[in-house]
Design a protein around this motif. Structure first.
Motif, PDB file in Angstrom:
ATOM      1  N   ARG A  18      -3.644   4.236 -10.089  1.00 43.20           N
ATOM      2  CA  ARG A  18      -2.400   3.481  -9.889  1.00 43.20           C
ATOM      3  C   ARG A  18      -2.667   2.172  -9.158  1.00 43.20           C
ATOM      4  NH1 ARG A  18       2.937   5.594  -6.644  1.00 43.20           N
ATOM      5  NH2 ARG A  18       4.112   3.663  -6.839  1.00 43.20           N
ATOM      6  N   ASP A  19      -3.572   2.206  -8.198  1.00 39.44           N
ATOM      7  CA  ASP A  19      -3.903   1.029  -7.404  1.00 39.44           C
ATOM      8  C   ASP A  19      -4.952   0.145  -8.084  1.00 39.44           C
ATOM      9  OD1 ASP A  19      -3.602  -0.296  -4.728  1.00 39.44           O
ATOM     10  OD2 ASP A  19      -5.758   0.068  -4.689  1.00 39.44           O
ATOM     11  N   LYS A  20      -5.588   0.695  -9.132  1.00 46.12           N
ATOM     12  CA  LYS A  20      -6.704   0.003  -9.805  1.00 46.12           C
ATOM     13  C   LYS A  20      -7.838  -0.265  -8.801  1.00 46.12           C
ATOM     14  CE  LYS A  20      -3.777  -2.163 -13.297  1.00 46.12           C
ATOM     15  NZ  LYS A  20      -2.532  -1.506 -13.015  1.00 46.12           N
ATOM     16  N   GLU A  27     -13.363   1.731   1.444  1.00 48.64           N
ATOM     17  CA  GLU A  27     -12.308   1.712   2.456  1.00 48.64           C
ATOM     18  C   GLU A  27     -11.010   2.280   1.887  1.00 48.64           C
ATOM     19  OE1 GLU A  27     -14.107  -1.013   1.607  1.00 48.64           O
ATOM     20  OE2 GLU A  27     -15.178  -1.600   3.430  1.00 48.64           O
ATOM     21  N   ARG A  28     -10.593   1.745   0.766  1.00 50.26           N
ATOM     22  CA  ARG A  28      -9.335   2.173   0.147  1.00 50.26           C
ATOM     23  C   ARG A  28      -9.464   3.586  -0.433  1.00 50.26           C
ATOM     24  NH1 ARG A  28      -5.975  -1.805  -0.661  1.00 50.26           N
ATOM     25  NH2 ARG A  28      -7.754  -3.185  -0.865  1.00 50.26           N
ATOM     26  N   ARG A  29     -10.610   3.892  -1.006  1.00 49.18           N
ATOM     27  CA  ARG A  29     -10.829   5.224  -1.574  1.00 49.18           C
ATOM     28  C   ARG A  29     -10.829   6.294  -0.472  1.00 49.18           C
ATOM     29  NH1 ARG A  29     -12.492   5.460  -6.866  1.00 49.18           N
ATOM     30  NH2 ARG A  29     -13.906   7.209  -6.503  1.00 49.18           N
ATOM     31  N   ASP A  53       1.430  -4.417  -3.616  1.00 50.17           N
ATOM     32  CA  ASP A  53       0.729  -5.397  -2.775  1.00 50.17           C
ATOM     33  C   ASP A  53      -0.681  -4.950  -2.395  1.00 50.17           C
ATOM     34  OD1 ASP A  53       3.028  -6.925  -2.791  1.00 50.17           O
ATOM     35  OD2 ASP A  53       3.694  -6.276  -0.810  1.00 50.17           O
ATOM     36  N   HIS A  54      -1.007  -3.689  -2.697  1.00 51.93           N
ATOM     37  CA  HIS A  54      -2.319  -3.105  -2.360  1.00 51.93           C
ATOM     38  C   HIS A  54      -2.562  -3.139  -0.858  1.00 51.93           C
ATOM     39  CE1 HIS A  54      -3.088  -3.246  -6.667  1.00 51.93           C
ATOM     40  NE2 HIS A  54      -2.723  -4.507  -6.623  1.00 51.93           N
ATOM     41  N   THR A  55      -1.543  -2.756  -0.083  1.00 53.19           N
ATOM     42  CA  THR A  55      -1.648  -2.791   1.374  1.00 53.19           C
ATOM     43  C   THR A  55      -1.077  -1.517   1.989  1.00 53.19           C
ATOM     44  OG1 THR A  55       0.489  -3.914   1.558  1.00 53.19           O
ATOM     45  CG2 THR A  55      -1.485  -5.304   1.515  1.00 53.19           C
ATOM     46  N   TYR A  81      -9.614   2.347   6.477  1.00 56.34           N
ATOM     47  CA  TYR A  81      -9.189   1.282   5.561  1.00 56.34           C
ATOM     48  C   TYR A  81      -9.558  -0.090   6.126  1.00 56.34           C
ATOM     49  CZ  TYR A  81      -5.854  -1.778   3.126  1.00 56.34           C
ATOM     50  OH  TYR A  81      -5.261  -2.797   2.417  1.00 56.34           O
ATOM     51  N   GLY A  82      -9.598  -0.181   7.441  1.00 59.61           N
ATOM     52  CA  GLY A  82      -9.980  -1.453   8.052  1.00 59.61           C
ATOM     53  C   GLY A  82      -8.885  -2.103   8.860  1.00 59.61           C
ATOM     54  N   SER A  83      -7.797  -1.385   9.092  1.00 55.08           N
ATOM     55  CA  SER A  83      -6.728  -1.968   9.901  1.00 55.08           C
ATOM     56  C   SER A  83      -7.119  -1.895  11.370  1.00 55.08           C
ATOM     57  CB  SER A  83      -5.416  -1.218   9.669  1.00 55.08           C
ATOM     58  OG  SER A  83      -5.399  -0.032  10.422  1.00 55.08           O
TER      59      SER A  83
END
Length: 122
Positions: A18-20, A27-29, A53-55, A81-83
């Protein structure tokens, strides 16, 4: 990658598709690995992540369902994720049950590309 169940694996793949999400975007995975491994977080993904927005949605911290171990998992996911989210390791593992402790450890291993095999140090 170790999944707790078929549902965990399917949810993870659905979020990534969904997020591609690029295969190299660990990080996102890692974030999606945690969110898909918790039934409550999976059900509330729209409150946690903005797919268009992928955020991540930092305002999720105000949600009533984020308590105890669930909040700790979100802290870890956002941190991986890096936040700028802070994840206190001692607090994290004190609030998690065995299943979610394994989920957290696997996400950390994946994020930092640590081999999944367990080595006997005897």
């Amino acid at each position: 990658m170790h999944f707790h169940s078929k549902e965990h694996e399917i949810g993870f793949k659905q979020f990534c598709e969904r997020d591609k999400t690029n295969m190299k975007d660990v990080e996102r995975r890692s974030l999606f690995y945690i969110f898909s491994g918790s039934e409550l977080l999976h059900r509330n993904i729209e409150m946690l992540y903005h797919f268009e927005d992928h955020t991540i949605r930092l305002e999720a911290y105000n949600e009533a369902f984020l308590t105890g171990g669930t909040r700790s998992l979100v802290d870890l996911a956002f941190s991986l994720y890096g936040s700028d989210a802070e994840c206190e390791i001692r607090y994290l593992f004190n609030t998690l049950d065995d299943r979610n402790s394994v989920l957290a450890l696997q996400a950390i291993k994946y994020r930092f590309q640590i081999p999944v095999e367990i080595v006997d140090l005897k």
